[in-house]
Design an enzyme around this catalytic site. Structure first.
Site, short mmCIF file in Angstrom:
data_model
loop_
_atom_site.label_atom_id
_atom_site.label_comp_id
_atom_site.label_asym_id
_atom_site.label_seq_id
_atom_site.Cartn_x
_atom_site.Cartn_y
_atom_site.Cartn_z
N TYR A 56 -0.03 -26.70 4.87
CA TYR A 56 -0.81 -26.11 3.79
C TYR A 56 -1.97 -27.02 3.43
O TYR A 56 -1.79 -28.09 2.82
CB TYR A 56 0.06 -25.85 2.56
CG TYR A 56 1.22 -24.90 2.79
CD1 TYR A 56 1.23 -24.01 3.87
CD2 TYR A 56 2.31 -24.87 1.94
CE1 TYR A 56 2.30 -23.14 4.07
CE2 TYR A 56 3.37 -24.00 2.13
CZ TYR A 56 3.37 -23.15 3.20
OH TYR A 56 4.43 -22.29 3.40
N HIS A 130 9.32 -25.02 10.57
CA HIS A 130 8.51 -23.90 10.07
C HIS A 130 8.64 -22.66 10.96
O HIS A 130 8.47 -21.54 10.50
CB HIS A 130 7.05 -24.34 9.98
CG HIS A 130 6.30 -23.68 8.89
ND1 HIS A 130 5.24 -24.26 8.23
CD2 HIS A 130 6.43 -22.46 8.30
CE1 HIS A 130 4.75 -23.44 7.32
NE2 HIS A 130 5.46 -22.33 7.34
N SER A 209 6.94 -14.82 0.24
CA SER A 209 6.13 -13.61 0.04
C SER A 209 6.99 -12.43 -0.44
O SER A 209 6.87 -11.31 0.08
CB SER A 209 5.41 -13.22 1.34
OG SER A 209 4.52 -14.23 1.73
N PRO A 210 7.85 -12.66 -1.45
CA PRO A 210 8.69 -11.55 -1.94
C PRO A 210 7.88 -10.48 -2.65
O PRO A 210 8.39 -9.40 -2.91
CB PRO A 210 9.66 -12.25 -2.89
CG PRO A 210 8.89 -13.44 -3.38
CD PRO A 210 8.10 -13.90 -2.20
N LEU A 211 6.61 -10.79 -2.95
CA LEU A 211 5.73 -9.81 -3.59
C LEU A 211 4.72 -9.25 -2.61
O LEU A 211 3.67 -8.73 -3.00
CB LEU A 211 5.02 -10.46 -4.78
CG LEU A 211 5.96 -11.03 -5.86
CD1 LEU A 211 5.17 -11.69 -6.97
CD2 LEU A 211 6.85 -9.93 -6.42
N ARG A 213 2.65 -10.64 -0.60
CA ARG A 213 1.35 -11.32 -0.69
C ARG A 213 0.42 -10.67 -1.70
O ARG A 213 -0.77 -10.46 -1.45
CB ARG A 213 0.69 -11.39 0.69
CG ARG A 213 1.56 -12.10 1.73
CD ARG A 213 0.81 -12.41 3.00
NE ARG A 213 1.69 -12.96 4.02
CZ ARG A 213 2.11 -14.22 4.08
NH1 ARG A 213 1.72 -15.08 3.16
NH2 ARG A 213 2.91 -14.62 5.05
N GLY A 214 0.99 -10.36 -2.86
CA GLY A 214 0.19 -9.83 -3.94
C GLY A 214 -0.11 -8.35 -3.85
O GLY A 214 -0.91 -7.83 -4.64
N PHE A 216 1.43 -5.73 -4.77
CA PHE A 216 1.73 -4.92 -5.94
C PHE A 216 0.83 -5.26 -7.13
O PHE A 216 0.77 -4.49 -8.09
CB PHE A 216 3.20 -5.06 -6.34
CG PHE A 216 4.13 -4.60 -5.26
CD1 PHE A 216 4.23 -3.26 -4.95
CD2 PHE A 216 4.90 -5.51 -4.55
CE1 PHE A 216 5.07 -2.83 -3.94
CE2 PHE A 216 5.74 -5.08 -3.54
CZ PHE A 216 5.83 -3.75 -3.22
#
Length: 333
Positions: A56, A130, A209-211, A213-214, A216
């Site tokens: 990162y 990773h 990334s449970p959302l 990647r934004g 919603f």
């Protein structure tokens, strides 16, 4: 804050962790001071589980985290990852032309020391490969990782985006404590083969990334993503799938609103509802979204709620792949 057990370790982690990648990398402009405030706020809210990786921003995320990690070491269970390297020294995402994967024992020995130096700590709590290197037997990679445990540089071992077969092979060499894989309302690949295996072996699932990647929260802002936002390269934000995903996100958000919550909170609550052995790590660099994410832990979903969510997802199946073609070659190995 509610807590969940990590594998068979006896360690208790906040039911929702914090993914730190976006503070330095991948999602457009960054603000170090805001990120540091967010890290401090996460501790105030009871989050004791942070996730980063050496790739990162080419190590800069680990350096950033160290500024809050070091003075609060006893409060934080820190996870980091190794394996992705950059041919020209310029940080890129997993599918970028200059990015390659190295799971060799030789690199592992160097990578862990570099992460320890950047984090400014003596021992990493959870160290992930990773990805599984397709050119090196996973047994060799995990064998080298096990040496780090013996040396006192790492406490527990994890894999990321590994296949069920690789997980079994790895677990025979050294206990695998956690598997990090993408898991969300839109990405359920792990449910087919991986989740049953890790439950059999007592391994905790850590969804990143449970959302989605934004998706919603900002699907309607996709056209405004900056050049530094790698979501511009993802199929789910491309023309072919964008309308489908906008409609899906809108229905999820509408249903969430009917329950008095946000779509992101509903999506996280759904993940938490899938089992006590699952600890999602939604990423954010802002206090506002951190507080919203934590609120998901209080949401109770009924069987009727779950059926409604499932019916919405079935209406919009054409969501697109979660990664570009190059990145997909490195998952489920």
């Amino acid at each position: 804050m509610k807590f969940r057990k990590l594998g068979n370790t006896g360690v208790e982690l906040s039911a929702i962790g914090l993914g730190c990648m976006g503070m330095s990398f991948a999602y457009g402009p960054t603000d170090e001071q805001e990120s540091i405030k967010t890290l401090h706020k996460s501790l105030d809210l009871g989050i004791n589980f942070w996730d980063t990786a050496d790739m990162y921003a080419n190590g800069e995320n680990e350096k950033l985290i160290s500024k809050v990690l070091v003075p609060n070491r006893d409060k934080i269970f820190i996870a980091t990852k190794f394996g992705f390297r950059f041919k020209d020294g310029q940080a890129g995402h997993s599918g970028a032309p200059g990015t390659y994967f190295d799971g060799s024992p030789e690199w592992i020995k160097k990578a862990v020391d570099l992460s320890l130096q950047r984090l400014k700590i003596d021992e990493i709590d959870l160290y992930y490969a990773h990805r599984v290197d397709p050119n090196i037997p996973v047994e060799e990679t995990v064998g080298a990782m096990a040496d780090l445990v013996k040396a006192g540089k790492v406490k527990y071992l994890g894999l990321s985006e590994a296949s069920a077969e690789s997980i079994r092979k790895a677990h025979k060499i050294h206990p695998i404590t956690a598997l990090q894989s993408e898991y969300s309302l839109l990405t359920k690949d792990v449910e087919r083969e991986v989740l049953p295996v890790i439950r059999e072996l007592g391994i905790t699932l850590i969804p990143y990334s449970p959302l989605a990647r934004g998706l919603f929260s900002n699907i309607n802002e996709a056209q405004n993503f900056t050049d530094g936002d790698f979501r511009k390269s993802l199929p789910r934000y491309q023309e072919k799938y964008l309308e489908n995903n906008r409609n899906l996100a809108q229905e999820i958000n509408d249903f969430a609103a009917s329950k008095g919550v946000k779509g992101t909170q509903l999506a996280l609550a759904w993940i938490l509802n899938q089992g006590e052995d699952i600890i999602p790590i939604p990423g954010t660099k802002r206090i506002q979204y951190l507080e919203e994410n934590i609120g998901a832990a209080k949401i109770e979903l009924s069987e009727s709620d779950l059926k409604t969510i499932d019916s919405i997802l079935k209406k919009y199946p054409d969501v697109g792949e979660r990664y570009s073609e190059g990145s997909m070659k490195l998952v489920n190995n």
